[in-house]
Design a protein around this motif. Structure first.
Motif, PDB file in Angstrom:
ATOM      1  N   GLN A   1     -23.896 -33.962   0.830  1.00  0.00           N
ATOM      2  CA  GLN A   1     -24.941 -33.266   0.381  1.00  0.00           C
ATOM      3  C   GLN A   1     -25.653 -34.104  -0.741  1.00  0.00           C
ATOM      4  O   GLN A   1     -24.934 -34.418  -1.674  1.00  0.00           O
ATOM      5  CB  GLN A   1     -24.447 -31.896   0.106  1.00  0.00           C
TER       6      GLN A   1
ATOM      7  N   VAL B   1     -27.400 -32.757  -3.277  1.00  0.00           N
ATOM      8  CA  VAL B   1     -27.203 -32.260  -4.750  1.00  0.00           C
ATOM      9  C   VAL B   1     -25.663 -32.666  -5.161  1.00  0.00           C
ATOM     10  O   VAL B   1     -25.438 -32.599  -6.395  1.00  0.00           O
ATOM     11  CB  VAL B   1     -27.259 -30.573  -4.584  1.00  0.00           C
ATOM     12  N   ASP B   2     -24.780 -33.075  -4.464  1.00  0.00           N
ATOM     13  CA  ASP B   2     -23.534 -33.458  -4.798  1.00  0.00           C
ATOM     14  C   ASP B   2     -23.523 -35.151  -5.379  1.00  0.00           C
ATOM     15  O   ASP B   2     -22.262 -35.466  -5.725  1.00  0.00           O
ATOM     16  CB  ASP B   2     -22.515 -33.265  -3.806  1.00  0.00           C
TER      17      ASP B   2
ATOM     18  N   ARG C   1     -27.198 -34.658  -8.869  1.00  0.00           N
ATOM     19  CA  ARG C   1     -28.491 -34.321  -8.343  1.00  0.00           C
ATOM     20  C   ARG C   1     -28.799 -32.723  -8.543  1.00  0.00           C
ATOM     21  O   ARG C   1     -29.909 -32.249  -8.230  1.00  0.00           O
ATOM     22  CB  ARG C   1     -28.891 -34.941  -7.029  1.00  0.00           C
ATOM     23  N   GLY C   2     -27.554 -31.973  -8.320  1.00  0.00           N
ATOM     24  CA  GLY C   2     -27.729 -30.735  -8.305  1.00  0.00           C
ATOM     25  C   GLY C   2     -27.919 -29.898  -9.761  1.00  0.00           C
ATOM     26  O   GLY C   2     -27.905 -28.801  -9.671  1.00  0.00           O
TER      27      GLY C   2
ATOM     28  N   ARG D   1     -25.497 -30.147 -12.153  1.00  0.00           N
ATOM     29  CA  ARG D   1     -24.379 -29.868 -12.743  1.00  0.00           C
ATOM     30  C   ARG D   1     -24.014 -30.661 -13.641  1.00  0.00           C
ATOM     31  O   ARG D   1     -24.091 -32.227 -13.537  1.00  0.00           O
ATOM     32  CB  ARG D   1     -23.270 -29.436 -11.718  1.00  0.00           C
TER      33      ARG D   1
ATOM     34  N   GLN E   1     -23.605 -25.394 -14.981  1.00  0.00           N
ATOM     35  CA  GLN E   1     -25.122 -25.843 -14.468  1.00  0.00           C
ATOM     36  C   GLN E   1     -25.908 -25.882 -15.595  1.00  0.00           C
ATOM     37  O   GLN E   1     -26.329 -25.171 -16.334  1.00  0.00           O
ATOM     38  CB  GLN E   1     -25.611 -24.483 -13.813  1.00  0.00           C
TER      39      GLN E   1
ATOM     40  N   GLU F   1     -31.718 -26.200 -13.634  1.00  0.00           N
ATOM     41  CA  GLU F   1     -32.415 -25.358 -12.528  1.00  0.00           C
ATOM     42  C   GLU F   1     -33.480 -26.060 -11.961  1.00  0.00           C
ATOM     43  O   GLU F   1     -34.519 -26.625 -12.805  1.00  0.00           O
ATOM     44  CB  GLU F   1     -32.394 -23.860 -12.552  1.00  0.00           C
TER      45      GLU F   1
ATOM     46  N   GLU G   1     -37.493 -31.678 -10.408  1.00  0.00           N
ATOM     47  CA  GLU G   1     -35.990 -31.383  -9.917  1.00  0.00           C
ATOM     48  C   GLU G   1     -35.017 -31.228 -11.040  1.00  0.00           C
ATOM     49  O   GLU G   1     -35.086 -31.388 -12.056  1.00  0.00           O
ATOM     50  CB  GLU G   1     -35.740 -32.927  -9.335  1.00  0.00           C
ATOM     51  N   GLU G   2     -33.901 -30.607 -10.385  1.00  0.00           N
ATOM     52  CA  GLU G   2     -33.042 -30.233 -11.464  1.00  0.00           C
ATOM     53  C   GLU G   2     -31.797 -31.585 -11.709  1.00  0.00           C
ATOM     54  O   GLU G   2     -30.805 -31.587 -12.461  1.00  0.00           O
ATOM     55  CB  GLU G   2     -31.851 -29.349 -10.796  1.00  0.00           C
ATOM     56  N   LYS G   3     -31.977 -32.460 -11.074  1.00  0.00           N
ATOM     57  CA  LYS G   3     -31.300 -34.041 -11.068  1.00  0.00           C
ATOM     58  C   LYS G   3     -31.192 -34.343 -12.542  1.00  0.00           C
ATOM     59  O   LYS G   3     -31.881 -34.400 -13.240  1.00  0.00           O
ATOM     60  CB  LYS G   3     -31.742 -34.821 -10.449  1.00  0.00           C
TER      61      LYS G   3
END
Length: 510
Positions: free
Chosen positions: A46, A48-49, A68-69, A71, A109, A112, A124-126
């Motif tokens: 994915q 985001v991972d 990229r998510g 986190r 997190q 966001e 982006e949240e990256k």
């Protein structure tokens, strides 16, 4: 030759990192340590991972990754617990050859996805960068940033609080609409759990008692948010050695912040021209000197590195030194400026050298000698005939990071096919090791020594017959442009490298 080291004979030898032994050290034997988030064959990753940032803290006991998510995941070292024993071992010149072990500590997190309604821009949240700050009162402190917003995080253990007494006894439920233990006679009575029942049978409310238990849990709290200071995407953040300030850089500006003040920053470098049509280069990376709080360096898309002294003026329009390699006559092409763009710079631990990464090479610069790099390491020279294809599929714009060992004797950077390269940067060293981010990092070095090396013309023909994103390198190994190792970090005091292959974090030691 791929992986060749080019240096200026006399001046460069004098300014390269030196070691106690008179002869160059033997190449390190790298071994697999551990992997987090390993994916099985055929498993789809994915977006985001995918890991987008890696950073060791100053002691090397903690490691942070961002994805990229949005986190941030923290790891802590478990094989060295007793700091006193570790200090004694270091005094005895003890080489840590045992297997280093890290374990998952916590995650949170950090960012966001946002939307800028004024500019109709999706943010982006990256996580672009992570930087550790000085720990305080046993808490871990770090900065993380996406394209627009920098956040100051504090991670610490907190004791769990529990409610020990409630108003009603949970063992006695209500019967026929009356509270448990109600007194039908109308007189006051004490309930089994300590409550008091008045006439009418309704017990009086009593505040619950909150007790701090011995259990602890890790909690991440965002202490400050630094925002609204960049019109363009943030590409770098760097802590100052004074422990109080840090810088953030985008394509055209570098701002100076105080860690305690989030509502104002000072613009110290601005390369934006009056007319944007006159723009010829942008800022690609920036970093503070490790010990001199007044000195910072920033790189540009034209392949130059500028050293700036903050004591000269409030707005540092002029640099104190500039480092750039003179262009060879007759070698200029359409791709010259593109591949010259520097994607990352790092100061050595002592601040004497600057390591830079452009698309094709690693370069080591001596801050006391700006005539040219003291050493150049070719990372993937076999891709030079493919620059046109790399431009068409945008791979030529990939931004690879670089890192240097704590003793300054080795440098490392990533490439395609999830491989990374380690070069000896000490005087007289010819070390050039290719490792793959797998459980068997050295498998690509097992090649037939009697096989004749491919010429560039043969290489070109072989590559052109393959798919657009795959080909053959000079050792006969296939390479894949879709798997790239962009992010890696070197432990500050040991030969331990952490690198990211998509969503997997691999660690190696020597």
């Amino acid at each position: 030759m791929n992986g060749a080291v080019v240096s200026e004979p006399a001046a460069a030898e004098a300014s390269l990192p030196t070691q106690a032994s008179p002869s160059p050290q033997a190449p390190l034997e790298w071994r697999f340590s551990q992997v987090f988030g390993e994916r099985s064959a055929g498993e789809e990753v994915q977006d985001v991972d995918i890991i987008s940032a890696i950073e060791f803290n100053k002691s090397g006991q903690h490691l942070a990754t961002g994805d990229r998510g949005g986190r941030v995941v923290l790891f802590e070292r478990t094989d060295v617990k007793d700091s006193a024993c570790r200090k004694e071992a270091e005094k005895a010149d003890y080489s840590v050859s045992r297997h280093p072990e890290f374990r998952y500590k916590t995650e949170f997190q950090s960012h966001e996805p946002e939307f800028d309604y004024l500019k109709s821009l999706e943010i982006e949240e990256k996580i672009n960068k992570i930087k550790w700050c000085q720990a305080s009162n046993g808490a871990l402190v770090l900065l993380s940033t996406n394209d627009k917003t920098i956040k100051f995080w504090k991670v610490q253990e907190k004791k769990v609080k529990k409610v020990s007494e409630m108003n009603l006894n949970p063992l006695k439920g209500p019967t026929n609409g009356k509270p448990a233990g109600s007194n039908v006679c109308g007189s006051s009575a004490y309930l089994p759990n300590g409550g008091i029942s008045k006439s009418g049978g309704l017990p009086l409310l009593r505040l619950p008692v909150v007790v701090t238990s011995q259990e602890t849990s890790l909690a991440a709290s965002c202490r400050r948010v630094f925002t609204h200071a960049h019109d363009y995407h943030i590409n770098s953040i760097s802590n100052n050695s004074d422990g109080e300030t840090f810088i953030s850089a985008d394509d055209l500006r570098i701002n100076l912040w105080n860690l305690e003040i989030s509502n104002q920053s000072f613009n110290i470098i601005d390369v934006k021209p009056t007319n944007m049509e006159d723009l010829t280069e942008v800022i690609t990376s920036a970093e503070f000197h490790p010990t001199h709080c007044n000195t910072l360096a920033y790189s540009s898309s034209k392949g130059s590195i500028r050293l700036v002294d903050l004591r000269q003026s409030a707005l540092c329009d002029t640099h104190s030194q500039i480092f750039e390699q003179p262009e060879s006559p007759g070698s200029r092409s359409f791709f010259t400026e593109i591949i010259a763009s520097i994607s990352d710079i790092k100061f050595s631990k002592d601040g004497r050298h600057i390591l830079s990464r452009d698309y094709m090479t690693l370069k080591l610069w001596d801050i006391n000698m700006n005539s040219g790099p003291v050493a150049t390491f070719q990372v993937h020279e076999y891709l030079r005939p493919k620059l046109c294809d790399l431009y068409e599929n945008d791979s030529i714009f990939d931004k690879f990071e670089c890192c240097q060992s704590g003793d300054g004797l080795r440098v490392a950077t990533g490439s395609y096919s999830n491989i990374f390269r380690v070069f000896g940067s000490g005087a007289g060293s010819t070390e050039a090791t290719t490792l793959e981010a797998t459980r068997n990092p050295t498998r690509r070095q097992l090649q037939n020594p009697t096989r004749p090396a491919r010429s560039l013309c043969t290489l070109t023909r072989v590559v052109r017959r393959g798919a657009e994103s795959t080909g053959i390198d000079v050792n006969g190994n296939s390479y894949d442009l879709t798997t790239k190792l962009l992010h890696l970090a070197w432990h500050p005091s040991e030969n331990v490298i952490a690198c990211a292959a998509a969503n997997s974090l691999y660690m190696y030691y020597a």
